[in-house]
Design an enzyme around this catalytic site. Structure first.
Site, PDB file in Angstrom:
ATOM      1  N   GLY A 151      64.246 -79.412   5.559  1.00 45.64           N
ATOM      2  CA  GLY A 151      64.589 -77.932   6.681  1.00 45.64           C
ATOM      3  C   GLY A 151      65.732 -79.302   7.205  1.00 45.64           C
ATOM      4  O   GLY A 151      67.028 -79.678   6.370  1.00 45.64           O
ATOM      5  N   ARG A 210      56.734 -75.231  30.633  1.00 41.59           N
ATOM      6  CA  ARG A 210      56.097 -74.858  29.592  1.00 41.59           C
ATOM      7  C   ARG A 210      54.368 -74.626  29.492  1.00 41.59           C
ATOM      8  O   ARG A 210      53.671 -73.693  29.480  1.00 41.59           O
ATOM      9  CB  ARG A 210      56.261 -75.100  27.561  1.00 41.59           C
ATOM     10  CG  ARG A 210      58.225 -74.413  27.801  1.00 41.59           C
ATOM     11  CD  ARG A 210      58.054 -74.637  26.299  1.00 41.59           C
ATOM     12  NE  ARG A 210      60.052 -74.497  26.009  1.00 41.59           N
ATOM     13  CZ  ARG A 210      59.485 -74.648  24.769  1.00 41.59           C
ATOM     14  NH1 ARG A 210      59.848 -75.828  23.757  1.00 41.59           N
ATOM     15  NH2 ARG A 210      61.259 -74.559  24.099  1.00 41.59           N
TER      16      ARG A 210
END
Lengths: 658, 247, 245
Positions: free
Chosen positions: A62, A350
């Site tokens: 990644g 959030r």
């Protein structure tokens, strides 16, 4: 050693011992802005001529792993790299949408390295190490330069310079982006740099190969056991250092925004071999995901939280109101975020937005299948701005939503629900990103560094690339220089033989049970349990219930699992079952960590620790530390090592959004 | 919904394969195509049969792992990836044919899984800008005109799924190769390697055994990311230009 | 399977990161993209020739004297700089080179293409346009037609009248037979289809296409195909209808 065998623990799992605190984080002293320079200067270097003789294993491709593999190879090391995907280009960093933060201050809006550092420490609710976070902010500016040089097509203004936007509630515009596909573009940049090194023969790439264990020799990480997913062959690979860049462990929850095959095996196996696991209970739950449609749901899809800038969130006032949303009159709707948080309204952070959605659904006022959803309504925005303007701003997100749900969000309100998105916890690492196993490094989401108890939007990409391009390639030199390559370790070394045997036995056992339940059924069960008790809101009683239940599921797993086929072939069921073995252990540690941390902070909300008006209450006097857990045996109580967090530059304050 | 599936089953790369027929019941319209296959696999496992192997990962349409030819079309009837295809595109009682990508450069690994490493080797041959870490100038040192940046982005959107090859009657990888060539060649940062990039990548593409382009246009129709057919035209121009200058 | 193709038609990877590259022609002929370029260029040479050829053919409507004089004039082009018939022979050499290049490249690329897709899909489905799918067979038909056409009207080997220096009479003789008409008209229809995809395709191969220019290119391709087919077919039709005799 009995790998993963169920057995009765001699001590209860909750009776963990507290071991010696972690003291040496290798973070230099002195003014924080000079620490990274200091460390780089103090680090020993490896003579370029000797680098060819040193091998580094990198697990994962990644942003962190791809960047690290490419950069280490450019420096002259021999890199042996692994990914379970068929190509390094498919790592899940590719799915990140929003953007990447950097303290460039191109907008002249008062941004600086110090402000990014400050925002990150505060956003992480004061549970991150200051030195690491400051370095991250410093390095952020170099990342953008690097990516532009690689040809990453960031959004640009008409003058040809880079565009930025503000993201995740911060007051400066520091987020660089490439439409809604920033992660993809950054990952392809790293992948291309890695490809160049593969072609040059500096990186030996093993796609479709999954790390299943770590080989530790004389207390040092010296290699890994990995399975070729096509042939099933279990091989050993050796190196002078091992870097884990295998991502987060959100898939413990079964339903998450992670890729289907993202897993915790590499970090969990490393943990079992001696690497401490830090803050496992710190998971981030993202408020704007598309709700599940039924039992068949295999994963959840995130939609950018920018939608909350113009959409209004509501549920019916009455329980079980089954009317179509447009038939519910205005005065029978509860715009609960605007009601509870009048000054921030729909733009609360959030964790708060997620928890509030859970609360109204728990009250029985949720909408859509199973009552697991809330409305995100654009009717007012369309009336105010016109459909065209809404389309220009959110068209691609609306299309995505329509494709998945078959509902037209211009006509009916969207339904959203929170979902597990990111894990702040991970392997404990020092300032050099080295774990407690010498020679084993962890980078990107796999480590616990930088984000504390909550990650800010557009900071995951920044951390992955910072670790991979700039931090690890500097710090690993020091380890390699101090531990020059000498004794050759091979597949016949007793530690390697033992690790291979354990792996083979584990896989053979999975195949031999021949029970009556599929791997997915167990994954779903543990996931639901974790979501219920270790999800958005956690309680002492709930976590104890989960801790009692997990060993039972584990026992049942080893009795009833059914894995068809053999280990000597491409066998996706076997891969899955083997990953669940590790989730069934990691879940237990996550619950214990959540239980022991009797405070609320960031993504970790303990119902017992809240203010009078229901907000998270941090307890700095008791919990201002990172919890690093040491493995002592399957089901055995682990040992807790605390790393005290000292805040010299950013002074802890209680967040308030009312 | 009740469906009949005819699925390509092949034990491994060396084995003979054949279409096998399965019945699935209780399929919801809201399921994704891959969730429908998950359902099939759950029942196959419980009945002691080998589940159908297929590549998938992000299930958000961006990783490029999923790769099924559904009723003769790469990624099925909608212009998207297989993972974003939903069962509402089908009707109760339908028979659905599911096959792997077909191309000699993409040998079958098992069932519906193919080996797409040829794509990686094409990128390795030149699909990058040589910019070792640390060597980068300040990001604003070179302005990139917005049209060029947008053009680069449009081509950089390619997810490397291989639908273009699967759809092409010649098994050609021109659309994939051109997407990367154009992404990098249009940027000032990519200019120094502009010629060698296109020559090397086309050379690698040819040596992998992909067919040539006859401009049938199937690739662009199948592409879930909408890479335009003119991407190929533009690469052809780059190629001739580079061949004249010999790199 | 890919290997098998490569032994037949070597197209080795161009060495990466090398300063030593083959010549321009080597680079072209050594790659699929370059071979397509060769096909595009040779195709356009033939297309230009066909336009001139078709216009010349229309002279038949002005009568035998005109037509035969035109044919004789073709042999005198370039005189006195060129010797008698030299221009004609130069044109013939160029045309043969174009045909051979076009055909060899097409043959080699087709073999590759077929080998690159050895297993067909079980689920059949119509793909691409008719003109696109018929390029290969259309090309073969045109190749065979050229052979017959030369034997018929250039060498006069198979011409029913076979009077050297009297092309008008020879043409009328050919088109007075049913098989002459069938062969010719069929070939010209194939030519139309071939040009329709071929012209547009050549433009793409030479990098001349773009979204903005696509309508113009496609319309030009259709117009060229239609005009050439109509122009060529008008001659046998005129003979059949007695307009030319």
């Amino acid at each position: 050693m009995t790998a993963s065998t169920p057995h009765t623990a001699s001590t209860a799992y909750t009776d963990y011992a507290t071991g010696a605190p972690v003291v040496d984080t290798k973070a230099p002293q002195g003014p924080i802005a000079e620490r990274w320079d200091t460390r780089r200067f103090e680090a020993k270097l490896v003579n370029p001529a000797n680098r060819r003789k040193q091998t580094v294993i990198v697990v994962g491709t990644g942003l962190a792993g791809g960047a690290a593999g490419a950069t280490l190879a450019e420096q002259g090391y021999r890199v042996v790299q692994f990914c379970y995907q068929d190509s390094p280009r498919r790592a899940h960093s590719i799915a990140a949408q929003g953007g990447i933060n950097a303290a460039k201050n191109y907008r002249n809006d008062g941004d600086s390295v110090h402000r990014l550092f400050y925002d990150t420490v505060k956003g992480g609710d004061f549970r991150a190490r200051e030195s690491n976070v400051h370095r991250l902010a410093q390095v952020s500016v170099e990342i953008i330069d690097q990516c532009v040089a690689q040809g990453v097509p960031f959004a640009r203004e008409y003058g040809g310079l880079l565009d930025t936007r503000s993201f995740g509630g911060v007051q400066v515009s520091r987020t660089f982006y490439a439409r809604g596909q920033t992660g993809q573009q950054l990952l392809l940049g790293a992948y291309q740099a890695l490809s160049r090194q593969i072609a040059a023969g500096n990186v030996e790439m093993h796609p479709r190969t999954e790390m299943l264990d770590l080989i530790v020799v004389d207390g040092r990480a010296r290699g890994i056991v990995a399975r070729d997913l096509v042939t099933g062959r279990i091989g050993t690979y050796f190196a002078d250092a091992v870097v884990l860049a295998s991502g987060g462990y959100g898939n413990v929850f079964y339903l998450s925004t992670n890729a289907m095959n993202s897993n915790a095996t590499a970090v969990w196996r490393a943990h079992r071999r001696g690497a401490y696991f830090a803050n496992p209970c710190f998971t981030q739950i993202h408020p704007t995901c598309i709700p599940r449609t039924g039992e068949h749901q295999s994963k959840l899809t995130l939609m950018s939280e920018s939608l909350r800038n113009d959409g209004r969130i509501w549920v019916p006032k009455a329980k079980g109101d089954a009317r179509a949303p447009r038939d519910i009159p205005e005065d029978e709707r509860d715009y609960y975020l605007e009601r509870i948080y009048p000054s921030f309204g729909n733009l609360v952070p959030r964790d708060i937005a997620s928890r509030a959605a859970k609360n109204v659904c728990d009250e029985g006022r949720g909408v859509g299948p199973g009552g697991q959803g809330v409305y995100l309504d654009f009717a007012d925005a369309i009336a105010r701005m016109g459909r065209k303007a809404v389309e220009a701003k959110y068209g691609n997100l609306f299309d995505m939503y329509a494709r998945i749900t078959d509902e037209d969000p211009y006509e009916v309100p969207m339904r959203i629900y929170p979902a597990v998105h990111y894990t702040m916890g991970g392997l404990w690492v020092d300032y050099d990103l080295q774990t407690t196993v010498p020679g084993l490094f962890a980078i990107g989401e796999a480590n616990f560094s930088d984000h504390g108890a909550n990650r800010l939007g557009a900071s995951a990409l920044m951390q992955g690339l910072a670790d991979g391009y700039f931090v690890l390639p500097s710090t690993i030199n020091d380890y390699l220089a101090r531990n020059p390559h000498k004794d050759e370790v091979g597949g016949d070394h007793p530690e390697a033989v033992a690790a291979v045997r354990e792996t083979e036995e584990r896989l053979a056992r999975l195949l031999a049970v021949d029970g009556d339940r599929t791997p997915d059924s167990f994954h779903r069960e543990i996931g639901e349990l974790m979501w219920e008790y270790c999800g958005m809101a956690r309680t002492d009683a709930g976590l104890r219930k989960a801790l009692a239940r997990i060993p039972e599921i584990r026992e049942e797993f080893w009795r009833r699992i059914k894995v068809p086929g053999t280990g000597e072939e491409f066998n996706q069921s076997l891969e899955k079952a083997n990953r669940i073995v590790d989730y069934l252990e990691l879940a237990e540690l996550m619950c214990l960590d959540a239980l022991h941390r009797a405070e609320s902070c960031g993504g970790h909300f303990r119902e017992e620790s809240q203010t009078a008006d229901g907000e998270a209450a941090r307890r700095d006097e008791a919990f201002s530390y990172a919890a690093a857990w040491e493995f002592t045996g399957t089901g055995e109580a682990p040992a807790l090592h605390k790393e005290d967090l000292v805040f010299e530059y950013v002074h802890p304050t209680q967040r308030s959004y009312a | 919904m009740k469906l009949t599936l005819r699925v390509w089953r092949q034990k491994n790369a060396g084995a003979e394969g054949a279409m096998s027929t399965y019945e699935v019941d209780g399929i919801a319209k809201d399921m994704s195509f891959l969730e429908m296959l998950d359902t099939l696999n759950e029942s196959l496992i419980l009945s002691g049969e080998d589940p159908v192997a297929f590549d998938h990962d992000c299930r958000e349409g961006i990783c490029g792992a999923c790769s099924l030819v559904i009723n003769g079309e790469a990624h099925g009837p909608e212009r998207t990836t297989t993972c974003q295809l939903h069962m509402r595109s089908f009707s109760d009682g339908d028979t659905i044919d599911i096959e792997p990508w077909r191309a000699s450069a993409f040998p079958v690994v098992k069932d519906l899984v193919v080996d797409r490493s040829a794509f990686d080797r094409i990128i390795e041959s030149g699909g990058y800008i040589t910019a070792p870490t640390g060597s980068a100038p300040e990001a604003h040192a070179t302005a990139v005109p917005k049209p060029a940046a947008d053009f680069a982005f449009e081509h950089a959107e390619c997810i490397g799924c291989g639908a273009c090859v699967a759809a092409c009657p010649n098994g050609s990888a021109m659309l994939f190769t051109s997407a990367k060539v154009n992404h990098l060649n249009v940027l000032p940062q990519g200019a120094p390697e502009r010629g060698s990039r296109v020559l090397d990548m086309v050379g690698q593409m040819d040596s992998e055994g992909f067919g040539g382009c006859t401009l049938a246009g199937e690739c662009a129709t199948a592409c879930p990311k909408g890479i335009p057919l003119f991407s190929i035209t533009r690469m052809n121009r780059e190629f001739v230009r580079a061949a004249r200058k010999r790199g | 399977m890919a290997g098998a193709v490569l032994t037949v038609e070597p197209m080795a990877a161009l060495d990466t990161r090398t300063d030593r590259r083959p010549s321009f022609v080597g680079l072209l002929w050594g790659s699929t993209v370059g071979k397509k370029t060769a096909m595009a260029v040779s195709g356009i040479v033939m297309l230009l020739y066909l336009v001139v050829h078709m216009l010349g053919n229309l002279k038949i409507f002005f009568g035998a004297a005109d037509f035969d004089a035109y044919a004789a004039w073709l042999r005198t082009i370039g005189e006195p700089f060129l010797h008698h018939e030299w221009f004609l022979w130069i044109a013939r050499v160029v045309l043969v080179a174009a045909v051979v290049t076009h055909a060899v490249a097409a043959f080699q690329l087709s073999r590759r293409d077929i080998a690159a897709r050895p297993v067909k899909y079980a689920h059949k489905r119509r793909r691409a346009s008719y003109a696109t799918r018929t390029m290969r067979w259309g090309g073969v038909i045109l190749g065979l037609f050229i052979v017959w056409h030369i034997l018929d009207l250039t060498t006069l080997t198979v011409n029913p009248h076979a009077a050297a220096g009297h092309p008008y009479a020879n043409v009328v003789a050919t088109f007075s037979t049913w098989y002459g008409d069938v062969i010719y008209i069929a070939a010209m229809l194939a030519l139309g289809l071939h040009i329709r995809h071929g012209f547009w395709s050549a433009a793409q191969t030479l990098g001349a296409g773009s979204a903005a220019r696509d309508r113009v290119l496609r319309t030009t391709a259709d117009a060229l195909a239609l005009l050439l087919t109509a122009g060529f077919v008008s001659v046998p039709v005129a003979v059949m209808t007695g307009l030319v005799s």
